[in-house]
Design a protein around this motif. Structure first.
Motif, PDB file in Angstrom:
ATOM      1  N   UNK A 250     -12.163  -6.910  -4.835  1.00 10.94           N
ATOM      2  CA  UNK A 250     -10.895  -6.688  -5.521  1.00 10.94           C
ATOM      3  C   UNK A 250     -10.261  -5.407  -4.993  1.00 10.94           C
ATOM      4  N   UNK A 251      -8.977  -5.476  -4.789  1.00  9.17           N
ATOM      5  CA  UNK A 251      -8.260  -4.303  -4.286  1.00  9.17           C
ATOM      6  C   UNK A 251      -7.611  -3.617  -5.476  1.00  9.17           C
ATOM      7  N   UNK A 252      -7.889  -2.331  -5.630  1.00 10.82           N
ATOM      8  CA  UNK A 252      -7.391  -1.655  -6.830  1.00 10.82           C
ATOM      9  C   UNK A 252      -6.165  -0.798  -6.558  1.00 10.82           C
ATOM     10  N   UNK A 253      -5.743  -0.728  -5.307  1.00  9.76           N
ATOM     11  CA  UNK A 253      -4.526   0.050  -5.070  1.00  9.76           C
ATOM     12  C   UNK A 253      -3.802  -0.497  -3.851  1.00  9.76           C
ATOM     13  N   UNK A 254      -2.494  -0.466  -3.886  1.00  8.19           N
ATOM     14  CA  UNK A 254      -1.737  -0.893  -2.717  1.00  8.19           C
ATOM     15  C   UNK A 254      -1.698   0.244  -1.698  1.00  8.19           C
ATOM     16  N   UNK A 255      -1.330  -0.054  -0.463  1.00  4.84           N
ATOM     17  CA  UNK A 255      -1.210   1.029   0.508  1.00  4.84           C
ATOM     18  C   UNK A 255      -0.115   2.007   0.079  1.00  4.84           C
ATOM     19  N   UNK A 256      -0.316   3.248   0.429  1.00  4.54           N
ATOM     20  CA  UNK A 256       0.671   4.262   0.046  1.00  4.54           C
ATOM     21  C   UNK A 256       1.916   4.151   0.925  1.00  4.54           C
ATOM     22  N   UNK A 257       2.977   4.773   0.462  1.00  7.56           N
ATOM     23  CA  UNK A 257       4.208   4.785   1.260  1.00  7.56           C
ATOM     24  C   UNK A 257       3.961   5.442   2.617  1.00  7.56           C
ATOM     25  N   UNK A 258       3.168   6.503   2.577  1.00  6.74           N
ATOM     26  CA  UNK A 258       2.870   7.199   3.836  1.00  6.74           C
ATOM     27  C   UNK A 258       2.178   6.250   4.817  1.00  6.74           C
ATOM     28  N   UNK A 259       1.283   5.440   4.277  1.00  6.90           N
ATOM     29  CA  UNK A 259       0.562   4.501   5.137  1.00  6.90           C
ATOM     30  C   UNK A 259       1.522   3.460   5.728  1.00  6.90           C
ATOM     31  N   UNK A 260       2.456   3.006   4.893  1.00 10.30           N
ATOM     32  CA  UNK A 260       3.420   2.014   5.381  1.00 10.30           C
ATOM     33  C   UNK A 260       4.307   2.622   6.464  1.00 10.30           C
ATOM     34  N   UNK A 261       4.674   3.888   6.238  1.00  4.82           N
ATOM     35  CA  UNK A 261       5.471   4.571   7.263  1.00  4.82           C
ATOM     36  C   UNK A 261       4.684   4.694   8.558  1.00  4.82           C
ATOM     37  N   UNK A 262       3.425   5.059   8.395  1.00 11.65           N
ATOM     38  CA  UNK A 262       2.560   5.180   9.575  1.00 11.65           C
ATOM     39  C   UNK A 262       2.494   3.844  10.313  1.00 11.65           C
ATOM     40  N   UNK A 263       2.370   2.759   9.544  1.00 14.03           N
ATOM     41  CA  UNK A 263       2.294   1.436  10.156  1.00 14.03           C
ATOM     42  C   UNK A 263       3.569   1.133  10.952  1.00 14.03           C
ATOM     43  N   UNK A 264       4.711   1.475  10.365  1.00 15.80           N
ATOM     44  CA  UNK A 264       5.976   1.247  11.069  1.00 15.80           C
ATOM     45  C   UNK A 264       6.010   2.054  12.361  1.00 15.80           C
ATOM     46  N   UNK A 265       5.572   3.307  12.264  1.00 17.74           N
ATOM     47  CA  UNK A 265       5.529   4.155  13.459  1.00 17.74           C
ATOM     48  C   UNK A 265       4.553   3.592  14.482  1.00 17.74           C
TER      49      UNK A 265
END
Lengths: 283, 285, 382
Positions: A250-265
């Protein structure tokens, strides 16, 4: 706008080479089968829950099924993305198609971006059409709708796009088969790192956690996978899981905004690397 | 090395001499370690210049899931041919390469020869000012080769330059205005084809029987090569002097069966330039 | 033979399932299986501890696992501890914890023992969700190291015949929902829990005695040594729709579960539970609430971010932070009967909880329903 010509060509290729038809038929069969399974489950639940009046059990079962489906779907899509991306440039170079195309007034970056764009559009369209269809079928049969279906599909798409970027980068230098295998393997590593991270958290193992974090930054599909699953988990399922010391599933937290930004980068960086690599390559 | 506009230029050399690599360098497909090329006055990376060229690669494939028309359409789009002109440009070029009736068919159904024709069509569809053709007659039967020669002459007639890579010397000899011979990455000879072959000719005169003074007469016109008694080989005789030689031989009572004037072949030149004493021992490195 | 499966070991611990001879002799001889088993027992014990203390402010819980004092909650806890199956049977856990939360304000959390200290409340006015990450939870020091918990009066559960009987026994007017979603059984069963009374005494002596075990703690301020927290809960009324409240009790449902697992699974917990109780009172003697909070927030293992978050919530005397053990708050502020409440759940139908406080009473509605239905039920309470 030369890259749009390549993107369009890429889409046409998927249609002409019957990729679309094959995937469409398989997907229709899958949706039919899962719809049938949900129907049986629903009937069973109706018969057995009548006395208690509680339907939470069925909702929970549906939630779990949907999450398992998402796991499968995410995996299939990741492999699909890898194997679409792997030959995208290497294949053209190997076959000699690139020789005819590249002397045209066309930058190498147009080819890379066109390939990426075309395949990304195809994958995302597939995810959203199939996902919407599957969720609609499930909803119309059981009345169950996951908490954030659109977010889940967006995360699945992002994961596919990450692998696509990786595959294309590899494709500018290496053979399709090598790139395909590496992409799928990295996807697996990223996934297992997420599971290991959950376990390591429970046992305070800093070294493993650090390693997992590094992996999730190097190959950001793992974090996106978490986001997809998280978006499909009912709130109370997450809360229940959080009671447990160890629950890698079970996943208890979504990725953080910083992580999503990193992914975009990361995706942008991978594309820049692809272009640089392809521009230096002799065909 | 310079290729003048409006000519058919033959780029010759043995297999592995670097002919294909040279074209790839001109077109920006490969990157030179040193040196530079300019096409139509622009470097290979210039996109505007690349609008004005066409290229037929030696080993190529087209998207075999497209029809010939679609392949040509794609190349028109990439080359920036205006949408309104594409249809007629495609029709013309299909006609030119003899694929008019097969334009709607998928490339996958094409024979190797037809693909070669299509390749030629792709190279020419955007009305290039320079067409780089790498072994355009490979995979073609004799009839196809003749067709290609006609196409090349048509292109030249339009004022375009053709850069022709070939190892088939007879092809080159028939269409080229100018050649360069390349070996191991270096140009070892070349120039105007007529100059290269030279004005001096050789004449071969066959007699019905050996004539004792025929040799002496012939020696006055040129160098007589030793040979069979019935055949005179006279080297270094000007074209205009051949009738005189024939008349004198007849007057001397020789019975002539045939007279044939022999130009030096490109092959002889080619071999002369490439086979040097050093090369007698093959390099096995 | 192969090692015993985790599931087998868990069932052995949680449900008292027996092993066959081969398995038993393997377990006796295999170090790997025994250590796995020990880990499971340990985990189960900890969970048990946390819940028991959280739910009942267990009198003797600080030093022992003596659970006799809280028969009602003990009956639930084995189910809570069926770790893997809990995941797939969320509603029972959820409803159980929701009920507990309403009664004791603390339940929804493995850091319940901590929450107690944030709940040094005389008149709580609102509930605020406090997101706590799993890694934060596991790094928190054990509260029992700071002192001793004693329970003077343990809560008892009694089934009663109806609304009037419940009100008479509990001593306050009982409210019932006037609206239920279709499909929910209209008849409710009533039960009343008695109040409980427990104290927690801070002890510097115990702290130093425990010091060799575990990580070092911040030194206890003088003022805190010997300070006492008194937690008193008053009777609570539980309405269960769909199944008798008595089926909450372990023995009956577990025997039925064994008899016919599939049949009874969905009925382990009622689909809808409504709980109401007067707010518990907490008094502290010897130290102010603020002092205690400050001290606890300075412990190693309490991250500065978490401490700042708790401080930001406001006056601990009036605001109840409910730690939600997930990385992001799922609790959302909801409006119920004109006051702010806390809602946890979504519209998937898996379940939801609403807790609010009005006129000195705490109300909780939990069920295997869509959150919007639970809110509507809450709104209809009269």
């Amino acid at each position: 706008m030369q890259f749009l010509i390549i993107a369009r060509l890429t889409l046409l290729e998927l249609v002409r080479r019957r990729v679309v038809a094959a995937v469409g038929v398989l997907t229709a069969i899958c949706i039919g089968l899962t719809g049938w399974a949900f129907f049986k489950l629903h009937q069973f639940s109706l018969a057995h829950a009548a006395s208690s009046g509680g339907r939470g059990e069925e909702a929970m079962a549906n939630a779990v099924q949907v999450i398992l489906l998402a796991h499968m779907f995410g995996m299939v899509l990741a492999v699909g993305a890898a194997f679409l991306a792997a030959p995208s440039i290497a294949g053209d170079v190997e076959s000699g198609i690139a020789l005819a195309i590249l002397p045209r007034p066309l930058r190498r970056r147009d080819v890379v971006m066109g390939r990426f764009f075309g395949l990304a559009v195809a994958l995302c369209a597939y995810v959203f059409i199939t996902g919407a269809l599957e969720f609609t079928v499930i909803h119309s049969i059981t009345g169950y709708a996951p908490p954030h279906p659109a977010a889940a599909l967006a995360y699945i798409c992002s994961g596919a796009v990450v692998l696509l970027a990786l595959g294309i980068a590899g494709s500018t230098r290496f053979s399709p088969i090598a790139v395909g295998i590496v992409c799928v393997a990295l996807y697996g590593v990223a996934w297992i790192a997420q599971v290991a991270d959950a376990v390591a958290t429970a046992y305070h193992n800093g070294a493993i956690r650090t390693a997992c974090t590094v992996i999730s930054l190097i190959v950001p599909t793992g974090g996106l996978w978490r986001g997809a699953i998280f978006s499909l988990e009912p709130t109370l399922m997450v809360a229940a899981s959080a009671q447990l010391t160890v629950d890698p599933i079970t996943v208890t937290s979504p990725p953080t905004t910083a992580y999503l930004l990193w992914t975009a980068l990361w995706v942008a960086g991978m594309l820049i690397a692809s272009i640089a690599s392809f521009e230096r390559r002799d065909v | 090395m310079t290729v003048p506009r409006g000519e058919i230029f033959g780029f010759l050399g043995p297999n592995g001499a670097g002919k294909t690599t040279a074209i790839k360098l001109f077109l920006g497909l490969a990157h030179p370690t040193s040196g530079q090329a300019r096409i139509l006055g622009a470097p290979p990376s210039d996109l505007e210049m690349r609008r004005r060229i066409g290229y037929l690669p030696e080993l190529f494939r087209f998207q075999d899931w497209l029809s010939a028309r679609e392949v040509l359409e794609l190349h028109c789009a990439l080359a920036g041919v205006a949408r309104a002109q594409r249809r007629s440009a495609i029709d013309d070029v299909l006609e030119l390469v003899g694929l008019r009736d097969r334009g709607q068919d998928r490339v996958a159904s094409y024979s190797k020869g037809m693909q070669q024709r299509l390749g030629l069509g792709v190279a020419l569809v955007a009305q290039p000012e320079v067409a780089f053709l790498d072994e355009p007659t490979s995979a073609l039967d004799p009839l196809g080769r003749r067709d290609v020669r006609d196409v090349l002459r048509a292109v030249k007639a339009r004022g375009a330059t053709v850069f022709l890579n070939s190892h088939l010397l007879s092809e080159v000899e028939q269409v080229c205005d100018r050649v360069a011979i390349v070996d191991k990455g270096r140009v070892v000879g070349g120039g105007d084809l007529a100059d290269l072959l030279g004005r001096s000719t050789k004449v071969k005169i066959r007699l019905s029987e050996a004539s004792p003074n025929a040799g002496e007469i012939a020696a006055r016109f040129g160098r007589v090569e030793p040979g069979i008694a019935e055949t005179l080989l006279v080297d270094g005789i000007a074209d205009s002097k051949i009738p005189d030689l024939v008349r004198e031989l007849v007057a001397a009572g020789a019975r002539i069966v045939s007279v044939s004037s022999e130009m030096a072949t490109l092959e002889e030149r080619f071999l002369h330039l490439l086979v040097k004493p050093d090369d007698a021992i093959p390099d096995h490195r | 033979m192969d090692h015993l499966a985790d599931g087998t070991l868990r069932r052995l611990v949680d449900d008292g399932e027996t092993l066959d001879d081969i398995q038993a002799s393997h377990l006796a001889s295999c170090a790997i299986c025994r250590s796995k088993m020990a880990a499971i027992v340990d985990d189960a014990g900890r969970t048990h501890d946390v819940f028991l203390r959280a739910l009942t402010a267990d009198a003797s819980g600080a030093d022992s696992d003596d659970a006799d004092s809280s028969s009602a909650w003990r009956s639930i806890s084995p189910r809570l501890m069926r770790r893997r199956s809990v995941l797939l049977s969320g509603p029972w856990l959820i409803a159980a914890t929701a009920a507990a939360a309403a009664v004791c304000l603390l339940a929804f959390t493995p850091v319940g023992t901590y929450a107690q200290n944030f709940l040094t409340i005389f008149e709580p006015e609102q509930f605020v969700a406090l997101p706590v990450s799993r890694s934060e939870i596991v790094s928190l020091p054990d509260l029992t190291r700071f002192g001793t918990m004693t329970q003077r009066v343990a809560p008892q559960v009694r089934d009663v015949s109806g609304q009037a009987a419940a009100a008479a026994l509990a001593g306050f007017p009982v409210e019932v929902p006037t609206w239920l979603p279709t499909g929910t059984p209209a008849v409710a069963r009533y039960a009343v829990t008695s109040g409980s009374d427990s104290t927690f005494t801070f002890s510097a002596r115990k702290m130093s005695a425990m010091a060799p075990h575990g990580r070092p703690l911040a030194t206890m301020p003088r003022a805190l040594d010997g300070a006492m927290l008194e937690l008193r809960t008053r009777p609570a009324v539980i309405l269960a729709y769909g199944e008798p409240v008595s089926s909450l009790r372990g023995s009956e449902s577990s025997s039925r579960r064994n008899a016919n697992d599939d049949e009874s699974r969905g009925r382990d917990f009622p689909p809808l539970v409504v709980v109401q109780a007067p707010v518990p009172s907490v008094r502290s003697t010897g130290a102010t609430v603020a002092e205690i909070e400050e001290y606890l927030l300075h412990q190693p293992g309490v991250s500065p971010a978490l401490a700042a978050q708790i401080r930001a919530i406001g006056d601990p005397a009036t605001t109840v932070p409910i730690p939600i053990p997930i990385d992001r708050a799922f609790g959302q502020r909801v409006r119920v009967q004109g006051v702010d409440g806390l809602g946890i759940g979504d519209d998937t139908g898996v379940g939801g909880i609403v807790i609010w406080q009005r006129n000195g009473m705490i109300y909780g509605v939990a069920g295997q329903l869509r959150q919007r239905d639970i809110l509507a039920i809450a709104e209809s309470m009269r």
